[in-house]
Design a protein around this motif. Sequence first.
Motif, PDB file in Angstrom:
ATOM      1  N   ILE A 117       0.841  -1.209   0.000  1.00 33.28           N
ATOM      2  CA  ILE A 117       0.000   0.000   0.000  1.00 33.28           C
ATOM      3  C   ILE A 117       0.870   1.250   0.000  1.00 33.28           C
ATOM      4  O   ILE A 117       0.599   2.226  -0.718  1.00 33.28           O
ATOM      5  CB  ILE A 117      -0.941  -0.003   1.224  1.00 33.28           C
ATOM      6  CG1 ILE A 117      -1.967  -1.129   1.101  1.00 33.28           C
ATOM      7  CG2 ILE A 117      -1.645   1.348   1.367  1.00 33.28           C
ATOM      8  CD1 ILE A 117      -2.883  -1.266   2.306  1.00 33.28           C
ATOM      9  N   GLU A 118       1.925   1.229   0.779  1.00 36.27           N
ATOM     10  CA  GLU A 118       2.821   2.389   0.878  1.00 36.27           C
ATOM     11  C   GLU A 118       3.472   2.698  -0.461  1.00 36.27           C
ATOM     12  O   GLU A 118       3.622   3.865  -0.844  1.00 36.27           O
ATOM     13  CB  GLU A 118       3.894   2.090   1.929  1.00 36.27           C
ATOM     14  CG  GLU A 118       4.724   3.284   2.340  1.00 36.27           C
ATOM     15  CD  GLU A 118       5.568   2.955   3.559  1.00 36.27           C
ATOM     16  OE1 GLU A 118       5.777   3.867   4.378  1.00 36.27           O
ATOM     17  OE2 GLU A 118       6.001   1.799   3.715  1.00 36.27           O
ATOM     18  N   ARG A 121       0.012   2.988  -3.360  1.00 41.82           N
ATOM     19  CA  ARG A 121      -1.024   3.984  -3.033  1.00 41.82           C
ATOM     20  C   ARG A 121      -2.344   3.740  -3.795  1.00 41.82           C
ATOM     21  O   ARG A 121      -2.856   4.620  -4.508  1.00 41.82           O
ATOM     22  CB  ARG A 121      -0.519   5.398  -3.330  1.00 41.82           C
ATOM     23  CG  ARG A 121       0.763   5.779  -2.584  1.00 41.82           C
ATOM     24  CD  ARG A 121       0.572   5.841  -1.098  1.00 41.82           C
ATOM     25  NE  ARG A 121      -0.413   6.846  -0.718  1.00 41.82           N
ATOM     26  CZ  ARG A 121      -0.928   6.939   0.516  1.00 41.82           C
ATOM     27  NH1 ARG A 121      -0.582   6.068   1.459  1.00 41.82           N
ATOM     28  NH2 ARG A 121      -1.810   7.887   0.794  1.00 41.82           N
ATOM     29  N   LEU A 153      -0.122   5.383   6.937  1.00 44.33           N
ATOM     30  CA  LEU A 153      -0.397   5.370   5.501  1.00 44.33           C
ATOM     31  C   LEU A 153      -1.390   6.447   5.073  1.00 44.33           C
ATOM     32  O   LEU A 153      -1.492   6.760   3.890  1.00 44.33           O
ATOM     33  CB  LEU A 153      -0.914   3.992   5.081  1.00 44.33           C
ATOM     34  CG  LEU A 153       0.069   2.832   5.287  1.00 44.33           C
ATOM     35  CD1 LEU A 153      -0.580   1.503   4.909  1.00 44.33           C
ATOM     36  CD2 LEU A 153       1.347   3.046   4.466  1.00 44.33           C
ATOM     37  N   TYR A 155      -4.844   6.588   5.287  1.00 39.28           N
ATOM     38  CA  TYR A 155      -6.123   6.188   4.690  1.00 39.28           C
ATOM     39  C   TYR A 155      -7.277   6.413   5.661  1.00 39.28           C
ATOM     40  O   TYR A 155      -7.097   6.396   6.877  1.00 39.28           O
ATOM     41  CB  TYR A 155      -6.070   4.714   4.276  1.00 39.28           C
ATOM     42  CG  TYR A 155      -5.378   4.493   2.947  1.00 39.28           C
ATOM     43  CD1 TYR A 155      -6.096   4.168   1.802  1.00 39.28           C
ATOM     44  CD2 TYR A 155      -3.994   4.636   2.826  1.00 39.28           C
ATOM     45  CE1 TYR A 155      -5.462   3.986   0.578  1.00 39.28           C
ATOM     46  CE2 TYR A 155      -3.350   4.456   1.613  1.00 39.28           C
ATOM     47  CZ  TYR A 155      -4.095   4.134   0.484  1.00 39.28           C
ATOM     48  OH  TYR A 155      -3.451   3.955  -0.726  1.00 39.28           O
ATOM     49  N   ARG A 181      -8.174   6.059   0.134  1.00 42.49           N
ATOM     50  CA  ARG A 181      -7.103   7.068   0.126  1.00 42.49           C
ATOM     51  C   ARG A 181      -7.668   8.460   0.319  1.00 42.49           C
ATOM     52  O   ARG A 181      -7.006   9.357   0.848  1.00 42.49           O
ATOM     53  CB  ARG A 181      -6.353   6.977  -1.212  1.00 42.49           C
ATOM     54  CG  ARG A 181      -5.038   7.743  -1.279  1.00 42.49           C
ATOM     55  CD  ARG A 181      -4.411   7.551  -2.658  1.00 42.49           C
ATOM     56  NE  ARG A 181      -5.279   8.055  -3.715  1.00 42.49           N
ATOM     57  CZ  ARG A 181      -5.282   7.591  -4.962  1.00 42.49           C
ATOM     58  NH1 ARG A 181      -4.488   6.588  -5.308  1.00 42.49           N
ATOM     59  NH2 ARG A 181      -6.082   8.120  -5.851  1.00 42.49           N
ATOM     60  N   THR A 348      -7.893  14.957   0.286  1.00 42.11           N
ATOM     61  CA  THR A 348      -6.858  13.935   0.158  1.00 42.11           C
ATOM     62  C   THR A 348      -5.895  14.053   1.315  1.00 42.11           C
ATOM     63  O   THR A 348      -5.438  15.132   1.623  1.00 42.11           O
ATOM     64  CB  THR A 348      -6.081  14.102  -1.167  1.00 42.11           C
ATOM     65  OG1 THR A 348      -7.006  14.038  -2.247  1.00 42.11           O
ATOM     66  CG2 THR A 348      -5.038  13.005  -1.323  1.00 42.11           C
ATOM     67  N   ALA A 351       0.280  10.959   3.336  1.00 40.55           N
ATOM     68  CA  ALA A 351       0.883  10.071   4.326  1.00 40.55           C
ATOM     69  C   ALA A 351       2.268  10.595   4.709  1.00 40.55           C
ATOM     70  O   ALA A 351       2.906  11.265   3.933  1.00 40.55           O
ATOM     71  CB  ALA A 351       0.988   8.664   3.754  1.00 40.55           C
TER      72      ALA A 351
END
Length: 351
Positions: A117-118, A121, A153, A155, A181, A348, A351
């Motif tokens: 995920i990092e 994205r 992260l 989210y 996200r 948005t 992170a």
Amino acid sequence: MTRNDFTFVDLFAGIGGIRQAFEGVDGQCVMTSEWDSYARRTYETNFPLDEGSDHVFNGDITQVHAAEVPDHDVLLGGFPCQPFSIAGVSKKNALGRAHGFADPTQGTLFFDIKRIIEEKRPKAFLLENVKNLKSHDKGRTFEVIRRTLEDDLGYYVHTRVINGIKWTPQNRERIIIVGFRESNGFEFDDLLIPKAAPKVEAILHRKGEPVVPHDEGRFFNPVTGDVDPRYTLTPRLWVYLQNYAAKHRAAGNGFGFGLVRPGMTTRTLSARYYKDGSEILVEQPGNNPRRLTPRECARLMGFPDSFVIPVSDTRAYKQFGNSVVVPAIRSVADLMRPHLLDTNSNSTRVA
């Protein structure tokens, strides 16, 4: 190849229950990861590659570099639950082994999800695990997961314990973790749940039911309606299970077999079902009870009869016991879909 509405990767894929749900809402799988060779056989039998497909199949996710994972909109992961399940923790304690994140082989696989995920994205993710994940280690395990997904992260995370009994006749509680996200108004309260829950007779073999071609009479005789006698408990095993249940009743606990008949629902199907079938036994008047057949287990998990079972009964029981209730996940996928297609989000996070 037709471009679908969104793409996803299927991690810890098992036999593809989560994939089946998300393909049902017009998602396209671009990568699968599953290390078990028997599960992979079932998966690849039911999800063959289209000609010219750019789909990638990986085995051990720990050996996959995050940068090599294809770009995708949604990350899906039913990461291993044994380190967090009540049964898994009890077994590991009895063996003097670590559990949760201290488990050196399974407990750390969540962090493979984190690193992907990092790096990639994705717009969203869906993670699935046992209900006990939220209470494991007095809530500390889940707090690590929440903090990782939200604080590290960035989210927006939503969680809900969902019981598959609303979609199939099985009491199966699982925690679903959905993250986006961007903030978009997603709410689990909007999940559509069927008004009428099915009972066990909906998944049992019955006389005159359509023949499943790829089963080839493996499980029952559609003309007589008789299930193959090998699924009926032997007198010795049936006596043992009754004595075992009586022993535990006398001790004041609830251990024992689960006997079902039409109009009822079942206990949770587990990966150990192949051992004696004790958690779900079908009553047979005038005879000993029987196990579910693998096809009935498939139905109990919400897989269609078109789903091929290419492995032995023992392997099939393990695979379905480790899978997901497909229509329950499909309902979550339906809920997520408009938010995946909506490019006009409110804000948005960085992170």
